[in-house]
Write an enzyme that holds these catalytic residues in place. Structure first.
Site, mmCIF file in Angstrom:
data_model
loop_
_atom_site.group_PDB
_atom_site.id
_atom_site.type_symbol
_atom_site.label_atom_id
_atom_site.label_comp_id
_atom_site.label_asym_id
_atom_site.label_seq_id
_atom_site.Cartn_x
_atom_site.Cartn_y
_atom_site.Cartn_z
ATOM 1 C CB THR A 4 82.758 92.439 -17.666
ATOM 2 O OG1 THR A 4 83.567 91.354 -18.129
ATOM 3 C CG2 THR A 4 83.596 93.325 -16.753
ATOM 4 C CG PHE B 222 86.083 96.998 -20.026
ATOM 5 C CD1 PHE B 222 84.758 96.738 -19.708
ATOM 6 C CD2 PHE B 222 86.903 95.940 -20.391
ATOM 7 C CE1 PHE B 222 84.261 95.438 -19.749
ATOM 8 C CE2 PHE B 222 86.417 94.638 -20.425
ATOM 9 C CZ PHE B 222 85.082 94.388 -20.112
#
Ligand SMILES: *Cc1c(COP(=O)(O)O)cnc(C)c1O
Length: 482
Positions: free
Chosen positions: A133, A455
């Site tokens: 990520t 997220f």
């Protein structure tokens, strides 16, 4: 997995350590868990620890430290510049990796920031086995593009391929031919590929990637954050490496890399990070970024205590009795879940156990974040905090469309040497109860959606009152039990 070594004939992992410091845990009633997850916007990152029983969110910065690490922290040499602690770490890095230049940084993504700013230009393409990520965000922010050249097997949930983290050499060569080597500042290999289930690459694969790098004159950058598990898997799964020591495997991996960076929140079991290389011109090109973003060259944003702990932690990583605990516990958990018919990523990898939400809750459309919904449900079922690794962890494209993830996983990390086998067994039991009641789980929808790394702090709401119904069913089935 028959090729994973257990100490006992009985298939039970056996810890080669004893526990001398413990921390009390709380398990709040299921009704309170529903309240807690709703207050957290159904995002386990936003839960408070006091509401969590088993924290399986991550292995980052939460691995148990050894007595020797703690002792070393007491003799740290604190000073802004020139601390002995720094030189001890630098020489440990030199000893283990054989790299002469070490640049300290406060954590793994800080290394990614430095490497991306220095080497990536608008239009750059970075081939890799799989993205992480923060890696992808740093590359894109600097105008580069991630291209994954993983082997087809990488995305098969049910597999017995020992090295799903391998780069597909044909795809890599085709990509370089297509975009041109001049546009590829480096190829990135991630040890223990985080987002596809902690799956390792083989030493042989890395040798082949190196050959390609030499042919096209491009660099090889290793993300060694999860190297510890990858070393274990090379040792036990790669026939030709059986007789190599962990130290020898580490050295060869390092010799194949131009630059190594790592999060010491994982590798070294402390908190920090760093970049090392044996090429002076590369070290020079990155050096000035350290005081700019991290801190002076002899601490790079880390506390000296953590640096001492990293030096010892790296040394302990060379010990098979230390590094086999994580993968063996994970293999046990995967086996127990599989026996109950629960879809999990196989073969077992490092870092944690990965539940396949695409199959577990196959009635939830990807636009409603099946892995996110299952992560919230697992918290309700057992006070267990996992992490969504699916579409929620992606970001929307430039036009605002969802980027549907290849996989919808719930990662249940097993921080190293933290949990007991009975706690793992409890998690298995609660997840299998949830599996029997999986039709009660429904999707989630964003109510607050940040543009970057959503997220981490985005908030969602359940599409119906399914979380309350799930808690009611829990109460029916478990009576007074928490
Ligand atoms: C955790 C991790 C990072 C980022 O490290 P931080 O210390 O959390 O910033 C980078 N790459 C991989 C593979 C990781 O697992």
């Amino acid at each position: 997995m028959s090729n994973i070594k257990f100490y006992q004939g009985e298939n039970l992992p056996l810890e080669m350590h004893k526990v001398s410091i413990v921390q009390k845990l709380n398990l709040i009633p299921v009704e309170d868990r529903v309240k807690a997850i709703q207050e957290a916007g159904s995002n386990t990152f936003l839960l408070r620890n006091r509401d969590v029983f088993l924290d399986m969110l991550t292995d980052s910065g939460v691995n148990a430290m050894s007595d020797r690490q703690l002792a070393a922290m007491m003799v740290a040499d604190d000073s802004y510049a020139g601390s002995e602690t720094y030189y001890r770490l630098e020489s440990k890095i030199k000893e283990i990796f054989g790299k002469d230049f070490f640049l300290p940084a406060h954590q793994g993504r800080a290394c990614e920031n430095i490497i991306s700013q220095v080497f990536i230009k608008p239009g750059s393409v970075i081939p890799m086995n799989y993205h992480f990520t923060t890696t992808k965000s740093h590359i894109t922010v600097n105008g580069g593009r991630v291209e994954e050249v993983f082997m087809d097997e990488a995305l098969n949930i049910k597999s017995n391929h020992p090295f799903k983290g391998n780069i597909d050499i044909d795809k890599l060569v085709a990509l370089i031919e297509e975009v041109g080597a001049d546009n590829i500042p480096f190829i990135r290999m991630e040890a223990g590929t985080n987002l596809i289930g902690g799956q390792p690459f083989s030493l042989e694969n890395m040798r082949q990637v190196r050959k390609v790098c030499d042919e096209y004159g491009t660099m090889l950058v290793l993300d060694a954050s999860l190297l510890q598990d990858n070393l274990y898997f090379i040792k036990v799964r790669e026939e030709s490496c059986r007789d190599m020591s962990i130290r020898e495997i580490t050295r060869e991996i390092s010799d194949l890399s131009d630059i190594i960076y790592f999060s010491a929140r994982k590798l070294g079991a402390a908190r920090g990070g760093g970049i090392c290389t044996s090429r002076p011109e590369l070290a020079d090109s990155m050096r000035e970024m350290v005081p700019l973003y991290e801190g002076f060259l002899t601490y790079g944003g880390m506390s000296v205590r953590e640096m001492e702990a990293i030096s010892v932690g790296l040394e302990e990583t060379m010990d098979m009795n230390v590094i086999d605990q994580g993968p063996q516990f994970i293999a046990h958990m995967v086996k127990e879940l599989e026996q109950r018919g629960i879809p999990v990523v196989t073969p077992p990898g490092g870092l944690g156990c990965h539940v396949d939400a695409m199959e577990f809750v196959d009635h939830i459309p990807q636009e409603q974040y099946p892995a996110g919904a299952l992560t919230a449900a697992i918290y309700i079922a057992g006070g267990i905090r996992g992490m969504e690794r699916g579409t929620m962890s992606e970001q929307r494209d430039e036009d605002g469309n969802e980027t549907l993830s290849n996989m919808e996983l719930v990662r249940l990390a097993l921080p190293r040497r933290v949990f007991t086998l009975s706690q793992v067994q409890y998690a298995v039991d609660r997840i299998s109860w949830l599996y029997e009641n999986r039709r009660l789980i429904e999707g989630l929808t964003f109510v607050e959606e940040p543009k970057v790394l959503r997220f981490f702090f985005g908030r969602l709401a359940p599409v119906s009152d399914w979380q309350i119904k799930l808690a009611q069913k829990f109460r029916e089935d478990f009576g007074d039990s928490l």
